[in-house]
Design a protein around this motif. Sequence first.
Motif, mmCIF file in Angstrom:
data_model
loop_
_atom_site.group_PDB
_atom_site.id
_atom_site.type_symbol
_atom_site.label_atom_id
_atom_site.label_comp_id
_atom_site.label_asym_id
_atom_site.label_seq_id
_atom_site.Cartn_x
_atom_site.Cartn_y
_atom_site.Cartn_z
ATOM 1 N N LEU A 136 -3.162 -11.980 0.653
ATOM 2 C CA LEU A 136 -3.390 -10.720 -0.054
ATOM 3 C C LEU A 136 -3.059 -10.840 -1.535
ATOM 4 N N THR A 137 -1.986 -11.536 -1.844
ATOM 5 C CA THR A 137 -1.580 -11.689 -3.242
ATOM 6 C C THR A 137 -2.654 -12.393 -4.064
ATOM 7 N N ASN A 138 -3.422 -13.258 -3.406
ATOM 8 C CA ASN A 138 -4.434 -14.034 -4.120
ATOM 9 C C ASN A 138 -5.827 -13.411 -4.079
ATOM 10 N N LEU A 139 -5.939 -12.200 -3.536
ATOM 11 C CA LEU A 139 -7.223 -11.500 -3.604
ATOM 12 C C LEU A 139 -7.320 -10.775 -4.940
ATOM 13 N N PRO A 140 -8.378 -10.991 -5.706
ATOM 14 C CA PRO A 140 -8.471 -10.380 -7.038
ATOM 15 C C PRO A 140 -8.514 -8.863 -7.020
ATOM 16 N N GLU A 141 -8.950 -8.268 -5.897
ATOM 17 C CA GLU A 141 -9.062 -6.814 -5.835
ATOM 18 C C GLU A 141 -7.748 -6.128 -5.488
ATOM 19 N N ILE A 142 -6.699 -6.899 -5.206
ATOM 20 C CA ILE A 142 -5.386 -6.337 -4.889
ATOM 21 C C ILE A 142 -4.544 -6.253 -6.160
ATOM 22 N N SER A 143 -4.094 -5.038 -6.484
ATOM 23 C CA SER A 143 -3.285 -4.847 -7.692
ATOM 24 C C SER A 143 -1.796 -4.759 -7.384
ATOM 25 N N GLY A 144 -1.446 -4.519 -6.123
ATOM 26 C CA GLY A 144 -0.040 -4.421 -5.776
ATOM 27 C C GLY A 144 0.173 -4.544 -4.285
ATOM 28 N N LEU A 145 1.359 -5.011 -3.900
ATOM 29 C CA LEU A 145 1.690 -5.192 -2.495
ATOM 30 C C LEU A 145 3.105 -4.682 -2.256
ATOM 31 N N VAL A 146 3.244 -3.782 -1.279
ATOM 32 C CA VAL A 146 4.544 -3.256 -0.874
ATOM 33 C C VAL A 146 4.856 -3.840 0.502
ATOM 34 N N VAL A 147 6.047 -4.395 0.687
ATOM 35 C CA VAL A 147 6.349 -5.108 1.927
ATOM 36 C C VAL A 147 7.616 -4.582 2.585
ATOM 37 N N THR A 148 7.637 -4.663 3.918
ATOM 38 C CA THR A 148 8.852 -4.326 4.665
ATOM 39 C C THR A 148 8.894 -5.102 5.962
ATOM 40 N N ASP A 149 10.107 -5.221 6.498
ATOM 41 C CA ASP A 149 10.349 -5.933 7.744
ATOM 42 C C ASP A 149 11.728 -5.510 8.246
ATOM 43 N N GLU A 150 11.990 -5.731 9.533
ATOM 44 C CA GLU A 150 13.309 -5.414 10.081
ATOM 45 C C GLU A 150 14.404 -6.293 9.491
#
Length: 338
Positions: free
Chosen positions: A20-34
């Motif tokens: 996802l980080t390397n897709l040009p159309e993605i401007s931001g990524l919010v992440v979570t995990d336990e």
Amino acid sequence: MTTLGLIGLGRIGAFHADTLTNLPEISGLVVTDERPDSVAEVAAKYDATPVDSVDKLLSSGIDGVVVAAATPAHAELALAAVERGLPTFCEKPIAATAAESARVAEVIARSGVPVQVGYQRRFDAAFAAAKQAAYSGALGALHTVRSTTMDPAPPPMDYIRGSGGIFRDCAVHDFDVIRWVTGQEVLEVYATGSVQGDPLFTEYGDVDTAAIVVRFDGGALGVVSAARYNGRGYDCRLEVHGFDDTVVAGWDRGVPVRNVDPAQSGPSGFPSGMPHHFFMDRFAEAFRAELSAFVKVVQGGPIQGATVADAVEVAWIAEAATESLRRGVPVRIEEVKQ
């Protein structure tokens, strides 16, 4: 530009973070995990925004959600995202059982929120070409389709314990692709299996090696083989046989087989490349195409991959295979649906 939320940062989730980080159309990524340490690590590596709960992620102003958590959490997480009106990509399966998948599908259908399910083989160039050949009529009437998935080694046993078994976790990809390629629905399956590796498979009610015969409503037969131990590498192949022609996918230079034909073996023979190590390197481009297609869904486009309805049909096939293994007899799809 699009901002996505990613829930789950285990093996597949961390891999999706990279894609996802390397897709040009993605401007931001919010992440979570336990696991807070995984959140911090992935956020630092990919310059993503870390949050410490699913609720905070869903409330963070994202445009869509990718669910890559453990299988038992898929239904709850997907429905939570849908309740917020967020287009969702959910790794397979959408729920732990076929019956639960059907119930989840009903809720999603009523919501009108688009949900794409993660069956990446549909986005592999060779598998897509096999489907096109079958649909074009170039193969003539289809009589047999063979699909193989063999892992180089099993995933951790903690994962196996909650995976739902080899049919729901591994062979579902084969069930999806043979249904997709043939355009036919499954009527009946006969499944058998054995445990020849870690005895914990038996303790968890699972097998490490399985074979399934599938009967389709159009007359074609399917043969699916799945295994957790294939030391040469990750083996994923498809054969589609018609009365007029045959096509194959996965027979590339990295196919993990050793050709013992003296005329074809050796450095200049086939296969000539390094064997595929695992599904993530074998399908790296397919995963990229799949998630790129999901971004278009978030932006208002149609679902190009597997739908929730597709995932439910595949879940019923897996359910029938599980029941067939338990009883030692062929099981019709209608039996498990009832």
